[in-house]
Design a protein around this motif. Structure first.
Motif, PDB file in Angstrom:
ATOM      1  N   SER A 106     -19.866 -12.109  66.729  1.00 23.03           N
ATOM      2  CA  SER A 106     -18.543 -11.567  66.999  1.00 23.03           C
ATOM      3  C   SER A 106     -17.474 -12.575  66.608  1.00 23.03           C
ATOM      4  O   SER A 106     -17.724 -13.778  66.559  1.00 23.03           O
ATOM      5  CB  SER A 106     -18.392 -11.189  68.471  1.00 23.03           C
ATOM      6  N   VAL A 107     -16.292 -12.032  66.335  1.00 20.91           N
ATOM      7  CA  VAL A 107     -15.128 -12.856  66.018  1.00 20.91           C
ATOM      8  C   VAL A 107     -13.952 -12.363  66.851  1.00 20.91           C
ATOM      9  O   VAL A 107     -13.986 -11.272  67.416  1.00 20.91           O
ATOM     10  CB  VAL A 107     -14.776 -12.820  64.510  1.00 20.91           C
ATOM     11  N   SER A 108     -12.916 -13.161  66.913  1.00 21.60           N
ATOM     12  CA  SER A 108     -11.739 -12.823  67.704  1.00 21.60           C
ATOM     13  C   SER A 108     -10.972 -11.653  67.086  1.00 21.60           C
ATOM     14  O   SER A 108     -11.159 -11.292  65.920  1.00 21.60           O
ATOM     15  CB  SER A 108     -10.804 -14.037  67.795  1.00 21.60           C
ATOM     16  N   PHE A 109     -10.058 -11.101  67.881  1.00 24.21           N
ATOM     17  CA  PHE A 109      -9.179 -10.040  67.402  1.00 24.21           C
ATOM     18  C   PHE A 109      -8.358 -10.526  66.213  1.00 24.21           C
ATOM     19  O   PHE A 109      -8.225  -9.825  65.202  1.00 24.21           O
ATOM     20  CB  PHE A 109      -8.275  -9.566  68.538  1.00 24.21           C
ATOM     21  N   GLU A 110      -7.799 -11.720  66.320  1.00 19.81           N
ATOM     22  CA  GLU A 110      -6.967 -12.258  65.234  1.00 19.81           C
ATOM     23  C   GLU A 110      -7.768 -12.411  63.951  1.00 19.81           C
ATOM     24  O   GLU A 110      -7.343 -11.961  62.883  1.00 19.81           O
ATOM     25  CB  GLU A 110      -6.354 -13.596  65.644  1.00 19.81           C
ATOM     26  N   ASP A 111      -8.943 -13.048  64.043  1.00 18.81           N
ATOM     27  CA  ASP A 111      -9.763 -13.214  62.845  1.00 18.81           C
ATOM     28  C   ASP A 111     -10.209 -11.865  62.293  1.00 18.81           C
ATOM     29  O   ASP A 111     -10.189 -11.635  61.081  1.00 18.81           O
ATOM     30  CB  ASP A 111     -10.987 -14.076  63.149  1.00 18.81           C
ATOM     31  N   GLY A 112     -10.608 -10.966  63.196  1.00 18.65           N
ATOM     32  CA  GLY A 112     -11.041  -9.647  62.759  1.00 18.65           C
ATOM     33  C   GLY A 112      -9.941  -8.869  62.061  1.00 18.65           C
ATOM     34  O   GLY A 112     -10.184  -8.201  61.057  1.00 18.65           O
ATOM     35  N   SER A 113      -8.735  -8.955  62.593  1.00 17.55           N
ATOM     36  CA  SER A 113      -7.599  -8.268  61.965  1.00 17.55           C
ATOM     37  C   SER A 113      -7.340  -8.810  60.571  1.00 17.55           C
ATOM     38  O   SER A 113      -7.047  -8.044  59.632  1.00 17.55           O
ATOM     39  CB  SER A 113      -6.349  -8.418  62.834  1.00 17.55           C
ATOM     40  N   ASN A 114      -7.445 -10.122  60.410  1.00 19.09           N
ATOM     41  CA  ASN A 114      -7.250 -10.729  59.088  1.00 19.09           C
ATOM     42  C   ASN A 114      -8.346 -10.314  58.113  1.00 19.09           C
ATOM     43  O   ASN A 114      -8.076 -10.028  56.940  1.00 19.09           O
ATOM     44  CB  ASN A 114      -7.193 -12.249  59.200  1.00 19.09           C
ATOM     45  N   ILE A 115      -9.579 -10.270  58.608  1.00 16.63           N
ATOM     46  CA  ILE A 115     -10.688  -9.836  57.756  1.00 16.63           C
ATOM     47  C   ILE A 115     -10.507  -8.379  57.357  1.00 16.63           C
ATOM     48  O   ILE A 115     -10.679  -8.015  56.188  1.00 16.63           O
ATOM     49  CB  ILE A 115     -12.034 -10.053  58.478  1.00 16.63           C
ATOM     50  N   LEU A 116     -10.136  -7.524  58.314  1.00 17.14           N
ATOM     51  CA  LEU A 116      -9.948  -6.110  58.012  1.00 17.14           C
ATOM     52  C   LEU A 116      -8.835  -5.904  56.983  1.00 17.14           C
ATOM     53  O   LEU A 116      -8.967  -5.087  56.066  1.00 17.14           O
ATOM     54  CB  LEU A 116      -9.644  -5.320  59.286  1.00 17.14           C
ATOM     55  N   ALA A 117      -7.756  -6.666  57.102  1.00 19.45           N
ATOM     56  CA  ALA A 117      -6.668  -6.568  56.122  1.00 19.45           C
ATOM     57  C   ALA A 117      -7.168  -6.933  54.725  1.00 19.45           C
ATOM     58  O   ALA A 117      -6.821  -6.272  53.738  1.00 19.45           O
ATOM     59  CB  ALA A 117      -5.501  -7.468  56.536  1.00 19.45           C
ATOM     60  N   ALA A 118      -7.990  -7.970  54.637  1.00 22.00           N
ATOM     61  CA  ALA A 118      -8.549  -8.365  53.344  1.00 22.00           C
ATOM     62  C   ALA A 118      -9.457  -7.263  52.790  1.00 22.00           C
ATOM     63  O   ALA A 118      -9.394  -6.931  51.606  1.00 22.00           O
ATOM     64  CB  ALA A 118      -9.312  -9.678  53.472  1.00 22.00           C
ATOM     65  N   LEU A 119     -10.283  -6.684  53.650  1.00 21.82           N
ATOM     66  CA  LEU A 119     -11.153  -5.594  53.206  1.00 21.82           C
ATOM     67  C   LEU A 119     -10.340  -4.387  52.760  1.00 21.82           C
ATOM     68  O   LEU A 119     -10.671  -3.750  51.759  1.00 21.82           O
ATOM     69  CB  LEU A 119     -12.119  -5.197  54.330  1.00 21.82           C
ATOM     70  N   ASP A 120      -9.270  -4.075  53.492  1.00 25.63           N
ATOM     71  CA  ASP A 120      -8.407  -2.947  53.132  1.00 25.63           C
ATOM     72  C   ASP A 120      -7.720  -3.163  51.783  1.00 25.63           C
ATOM     73  O   ASP A 120      -7.363  -2.206  51.103  1.00 25.63           O
ATOM     74  CB  ASP A 120      -7.357  -2.698  54.211  1.00 25.63           C
ATOM     75  N   ASN A 121      -7.535  -4.438  51.400  1.00 31.24           N
ATOM     76  CA  ASN A 121      -6.925  -4.771  50.105  1.00 31.24           C
ATOM     77  C   ASN A 121      -7.970  -4.919  49.009  1.00 31.24           C
ATOM     78  O   ASN A 121      -7.682  -5.478  47.953  1.00 31.24           O
ATOM     79  CB  ASN A 121      -6.099  -6.052  50.227  1.00 31.24           C
ATOM     80  N   ASN A 122      -9.187  -4.435  49.291  1.00 34.02           N
ATOM     81  CA  ASN A 122     -10.300  -4.503  48.332  1.00 34.02           C
ATOM     82  C   ASN A 122     -10.663  -5.905  47.925  1.00 34.02           C
ATOM     83  O   ASN A 122     -11.161  -6.119  46.822  1.00 34.02           O
ATOM     84  CB  ASN A 122     -10.005  -3.635  47.116  1.00 34.02           C
ATOM     85  N   GLU A 123     -10.395  -6.865  48.801  1.00 37.63           N
ATOM     86  CA  GLU A 123     -10.828  -8.232  48.554  1.00 37.63           C
ATOM     87  C   GLU A 123     -12.290  -8.352  48.994  1.00 37.63           C
ATOM     88  O   GLU A 123     -12.710  -7.734  49.954  1.00 37.63           O
ATOM     89  CB  GLU A 123      -9.961  -9.218  49.324  1.00 37.63           C
ATOM     90  N   THR A 124     -13.054  -9.148  48.274  1.00 37.73           N
ATOM     91  CA  THR A 124     -14.429  -9.407  48.682  1.00 37.73           C
ATOM     92  C   THR A 124     -14.404 -10.468  49.761  1.00 37.73           C
ATOM     93  O   THR A 124     -13.827 -11.533  49.589  1.00 37.73           O
ATOM     94  CB  THR A 124     -15.280  -9.881  47.482  1.00 37.73           C
ATOM     95  N   VAL A 125     -15.041 -10.153  50.872  1.00 35.49           N
ATOM     96  CA  VAL A 125     -15.134 -11.096  51.990  1.00 35.49           C
ATOM     97  C   VAL A 125     -16.604 -11.433  52.165  1.00 35.49           C
ATOM     98  O   VAL A 125     -17.442 -10.543  52.308  1.00 35.49           O
ATOM     99  CB  VAL A 125     -14.578 -10.478  53.291  1.00 35.49           C
ATOM    100  N   VAL A 126     -16.919 -12.701  52.100  1.00 33.70           N
ATOM    101  CA  VAL A 126     -18.308 -13.137  52.220  1.00 33.70           C
ATOM    102  C   VAL A 126     -18.466 -13.839  53.559  1.00 33.70           C
ATOM    103  O   VAL A 126     -17.652 -14.673  53.935  1.00 33.70           O
ATOM    104  CB  VAL A 126     -18.711 -14.070  51.064  1.00 33.70           C
ATOM    105  N   SER A 127     -19.521 -13.488  54.257  1.00 31.35           N
ATOM    106  CA  SER A 127     -19.822 -14.093  55.543  1.00 31.35           C
ATOM    107  C   SER A 127     -21.130 -14.847  55.431  1.00 31.35           C
ATOM    108  O   SER A 127     -22.077 -14.370  54.817  1.00 31.35           O
ATOM    109  CB  SER A 127     -19.940 -13.007  56.617  1.00 31.35           C
ATOM    110  N   ALA A 128     -21.183 -16.013  56.036  1.00 29.57           N
ATOM    111  CA  ALA A 128     -22.405 -16.815  56.029  1.00 29.57           C
ATOM    112  C   ALA A 128     -22.678 -17.372  57.411  1.00 29.57           C
ATOM    113  O   ALA A 128     -22.583 -18.570  57.642  1.00 29.57           O
ATOM    114  CB  ALA A 128     -22.290 -17.941  54.996  1.00 29.57           C
ATOM    115  N   PRO A 129     -22.996 -16.497  58.372  1.00 35.05           N
ATOM    116  CA  PRO A 129     -23.317 -17.007  59.715  1.00 35.05           C
ATOM    117  C   PRO A 129     -24.588 -17.830  59.670  1.00 35.05           C
ATOM    118  O   PRO A 129     -25.498 -17.538  58.918  1.00 35.05           O
ATOM    119  CB  PRO A 129     -23.497 -15.734  60.549  1.00 35.05           C
ATOM    120  N   SER A 130     -24.645 -18.850  60.459  1.00 37.06           N
ATOM    121  CA  SER A 130     -25.809 -19.723  60.509  1.00 37.06           C
ATOM    122  C   SER A 130     -26.081 -20.103  61.934  1.00 37.06           C
ATOM    123  O   SER A 130     -25.164 -20.497  62.666  1.00 37.06           O
ATOM    124  CB  SER A 130     -25.552 -20.973  59.666  1.00 37.06           C
ATOM    125  N   PHE A 131     -27.322 -20.000  62.375  1.00 36.19           N
ATOM    126  CA  PHE A 131     -27.694 -20.295  63.747  1.00 36.19           C
ATOM    127  C   PHE A 131     -28.848 -21.252  63.781  1.00 36.19           C
ATOM    128  O   PHE A 131     -29.674 -21.253  62.936  1.00 36.19           O
ATOM    129  CB  PHE A 131     -28.068 -19.013  64.484  1.00 36.19           C
TER     130      PHE A 131
END
Length: 131
Positions: A106-131
């Motif tokens: 999970s991510v915060s509301f602020e980070d999620g909103s920024n990611i969603l805006a990037a996705l809505d602008n057809n930007e490629t968003v890459v995630s690399a979670p590591s545990f």
């Protein structure tokens, strides 16, 4: 890339009160984020998420239902962002679901909103979670 057949038993949030026990998570993967449609993922997801990391918002149903719906659409993992509807719903969510089929974070509301805006602008968003 997700590890085929890996037994993921826990889903862990990264909030300040995270206390979940993590079992069998020695995982690192990356992939393209794609917003689920519907974004709540409480109903069957209608877009193809094959080999993608599903991006969903908190609310409307439990985490188990969200995970099941994105898995059915082909997702290899899930990122959930908090919905920001109240002061206690701004930060990342602490999640623990036993028997999960995919890794989810999970991510915060602020980070999620920024990611969603990037996705809505057809930007490629890459995630690399590591545990």
């Amino acid at each position: 890339e997700a590890i085929p057949g890996a037994p993921f038993y826990a889903i862990v949030g990264s909030g300040s009160n995270a206390s979940a026990t993590v079992e069998n998570l020695d995982v690192a993967f990356s992939g393209e984020l794609k917003a689920a449609d519907p974004l709540l993922a409480c109903d069957p997801v209608i877009n193809d998420l094959t080999r993608k990391i599903a991006f969903v918002i908190r609310g409307g149903c439990n985490f188990v239902d969200k995970i099941a719906n994105v898995v059915e659409a082909g997702a290899q993992a899930m990122v959930l962002y908090n919905d920001g509807l109240a002061p206690d719903r701004l930060g990342p969510v602490d999640m623990l679901v036993t028997g999960a089929e995919v890794l989810a974070v999970s991510v915060s509301f602020e980070d999620g909103s920024n990611i969603l805006a990037a996705l809505d602008n057809n930007e490629t968003v890459v995630s690399a979670p590591s545990f």
